[in-house]
Design an enzyme around this catalytic site. Sequence first.
Site, PDB file in Angstrom:
ATOM      1  N   ASP A 287       0.874  -1.158   0.000  1.00  0.00           N
ATOM      2  CA  ASP A 287       0.000   0.000   0.000  1.00  0.00           C
ATOM      3  C   ASP A 287       0.927   1.227   0.000  1.00  0.00           C
ATOM      4  OD1 ASP A 287      -2.374   1.579   0.441  1.00  0.00           O
ATOM      5  OD2 ASP A 287      -1.686   1.809   2.506  1.00  0.00           O
ATOM      6  N   LEU A 288       0.404   2.374  -0.376  1.00  0.00           N
ATOM      7  CA  LEU A 288       1.253   3.572  -0.452  1.00  0.00           C
ATOM      8  C   LEU A 288       1.085   4.473   0.778  1.00  0.00           C
ATOM      9  CD1 LEU A 288       3.112   5.470  -2.169  1.00  0.00           C
ATOM     10  CD2 LEU A 288       1.006   6.506  -3.006  1.00  0.00           C
ATOM     11  N   ASP A 289      -0.135   5.066   0.883  1.00  0.00           N
ATOM     12  CA  ASP A 289      -0.384   6.074   1.917  1.00  0.00           C
ATOM     13  C   ASP A 289      -0.327   5.439   3.299  1.00  0.00           C
ATOM     14  OD1 ASP A 289      -0.974   8.296   0.112  1.00  0.00           O
ATOM     15  OD2 ASP A 289      -2.828   7.250  -0.364  1.00  0.00           O
TER      16      ASP A 289
ATOM     17  N   THR B  17       1.677  10.137   3.965  1.00  0.00           N
ATOM     18  CA  THR B  17       0.677  11.021   3.348  1.00  0.00           C
ATOM     19  C   THR B  17      -0.667  10.951   4.050  1.00  0.00           C
ATOM     20  OG1 THR B  17       0.475   9.210   1.816  1.00  0.00           O
ATOM     21  CG2 THR B  17       1.519  11.206   0.976  1.00  0.00           C
TER      22      THR B  17
ATOM     23  N   LYS C  65      -9.154   5.471   5.758  1.00  0.00           N
ATOM     24  CA  LYS C  65      -7.869   4.945   5.296  1.00  0.00           C
ATOM     25  C   LYS C  65      -8.084   3.762   4.344  1.00  0.00           C
ATOM     26  CE  LYS C  65      -4.951   6.529   9.042  1.00  0.00           C
ATOM     27  NZ  LYS C  65      -4.154   6.170  10.216  1.00  0.00           N
TER      28      LYS C  65
ATOM     29  N   VAL D  28      -9.632   3.722   1.669  1.00  0.00           N
ATOM     30  CA  VAL D  28     -10.922   3.820   0.972  1.00  0.00           C
ATOM     31  C   VAL D  28     -10.792   4.840  -0.168  1.00  0.00           C
ATOM     32  CG1 VAL D  28     -13.341   4.454   1.348  1.00  0.00           C
ATOM     33  CG2 VAL D  28     -12.102   3.207   3.106  1.00  0.00           C
TER      34      VAL D  28
ATOM     35  N   SER E 269      -2.408   0.297  -4.377  1.00  0.00           N
ATOM     36  CA  SER E 269      -2.944   1.473  -3.681  1.00  0.00           C
ATOM     37  C   SER E 269      -4.266   1.914  -4.297  1.00  0.00           C
ATOM     38  CB  SER E 269      -1.931   2.630  -3.804  1.00  0.00           C
ATOM     39  OG  SER E 269      -2.530   3.853  -3.465  1.00  0.00           O
ATOM     40  N   ALA E 270      -5.114   2.496  -3.471  1.00  0.00           N
ATOM     41  CA  ALA E 270      -6.389   3.040  -3.959  1.00  0.00           C
ATOM     42  C   ALA E 270      -6.208   4.431  -4.563  1.00  0.00           C
ATOM     43  CB  ALA E 270      -7.381   3.119  -2.799  1.00  0.00           C
TER      44      ALA E 270
ATOM     45  N   LYS F 221      -5.286   7.678  -6.747  1.00  0.00           N
ATOM     46  CA  LYS F 221      -5.052   8.081  -8.139  1.00  0.00           C
ATOM     47  C   LYS F 221      -3.834   8.997  -8.243  1.00  0.00           C
ATOM     48  CE  LYS F 221      -9.744   7.380  -9.631  1.00  0.00           C
ATOM     49  NZ  LYS F 221     -11.097   7.873  -9.736  1.00  0.00           N
ATOM     50  N   ASN F 222      -3.280   9.385  -7.112  1.00  0.00           N
ATOM     51  CA  ASN F 222      -2.086  10.243  -7.097  1.00  0.00           C
ATOM     52  C   ASN F 222      -0.807   9.429  -6.895  1.00  0.00           C
ATOM     53  OD1 ASN F 222      -3.379  12.943  -7.182  1.00  0.00           O
ATOM     54  ND2 ASN F 222      -4.288  12.293  -5.239  1.00  0.00           N
TER      55      ASN F 222
ATOM     56  N   LYS G  55     -10.829  -1.550  -1.832  1.00  0.00           N
ATOM     57  CA  LYS G  55     -10.573  -2.352  -0.639  1.00  0.00           C
ATOM     58  C   LYS G  55     -11.776  -2.192   0.291  1.00  0.00           C
ATOM     59  CE  LYS G  55      -5.657  -1.137  -1.014  1.00  0.00           C
ATOM     60  NZ  LYS G  55      -4.549  -0.357  -0.459  1.00  0.00           N
TER      61      LYS G  55
ATOM     62  N   GLU H  30       0.157  -3.223   4.780  1.00  0.00           N
ATOM     63  CA  GLU H  30      -1.023  -2.356   4.860  1.00  0.00           C
ATOM     64  C   GLU H  30      -1.150  -1.630   6.192  1.00  0.00           C
ATOM     65  OE1 GLU H  30      -3.622  -0.905   3.850  1.00  0.00           O
ATOM     66  OE2 GLU H  30      -3.856  -1.606   1.817  1.00  0.00           O
ATOM     67  N   ASP H  31      -1.630  -0.379   6.149  1.00  0.00           N
ATOM     68  CA  ASP H  31      -1.882   0.365   7.394  1.00  0.00           C
ATOM     69  C   ASP H  31      -3.376   0.550   7.670  1.00  0.00           C
ATOM     70  OD1 ASP H  31      -2.295   2.235   5.290  1.00  0.00           O
ATOM     71  OD2 ASP H  31      -2.172   3.848   6.761  1.00  0.00           O
TER      72      ASP H  31
END
Length: 219
Positions: free
Chosen positions: A9-11, A17, A45, A47, A115-116, A118-119, A146, A170-171
């Site tokens: 996952d990213l954020d 972020t 988070k 979502v 990641s969910a 778009k950035n 998710k 994942e966080d």
Amino acid sequence: MKINACIFDLDGVIVDTAKYHYLAWKALADKLGFEFTEVHNERLKGVSRMDSLEILLEVGGITHLSEEEKLKHAADKNELYVSFIKKMPADEILPNVREFLNDLRENGIKISLGSASKNAEMILEKLELMPLFDAIVDGRHISNAKPDPEVFLRGAQELGEAPENCVVFEDAQAGVQAAKNAGMACVGIGDAETLGLADFVMPGFEKFTFADLKAQLNK
Ligand code: BG6
Ligand code: MG
């Protein structure tokens, strides 16, 4: 288990972020006139942007917005969020993440993003992390958010690996659930109380190596 691939996952996992997402949503709640706390934010988070907006409006008890108004609020939130990201220093990458990604590569482990957001690509490019990823799956490629497993199954597919040989980091509660729905092992990044479904939970990647990952998952 045999670990062939790791999906990140990213954020809140690679980069800090999550706090900027929170600040941008909070600014919208302030504008709409209700309180939006970090506890409420936990539900957002992992979502997607539009699903996050629906949760935020539910928290504020706001039920009468048109689709057009909702799209405008989501676009405003994203504009503010992107303005924070553009100012973000390159060292916002979370401690030891770059080193851990390099360690995985040196051990022949394939790496995908799941990641969910778009950035996502913009952020990975800013952090100069793109070359460390074999595949990128993000909010632009998936239709089911998710806890649906789509984002992670697609990552495994792009890497040519079976789900049972993949580990997700994942966080978010929704993200841990998505990993489990995909039939993958999952490492929770955060606190064990929130991420209880994960195979194990750690606060971050500090001092963590591929050898530790293998040891933890094969206990
Ligand atoms: C997830 C975040 O990674 O991406 C969510 O945890 C966010 O908080 C979602 O809403 C969508 O991100 P974006 O950047 O496309 O608005
Ligand atoms: Mg996250």
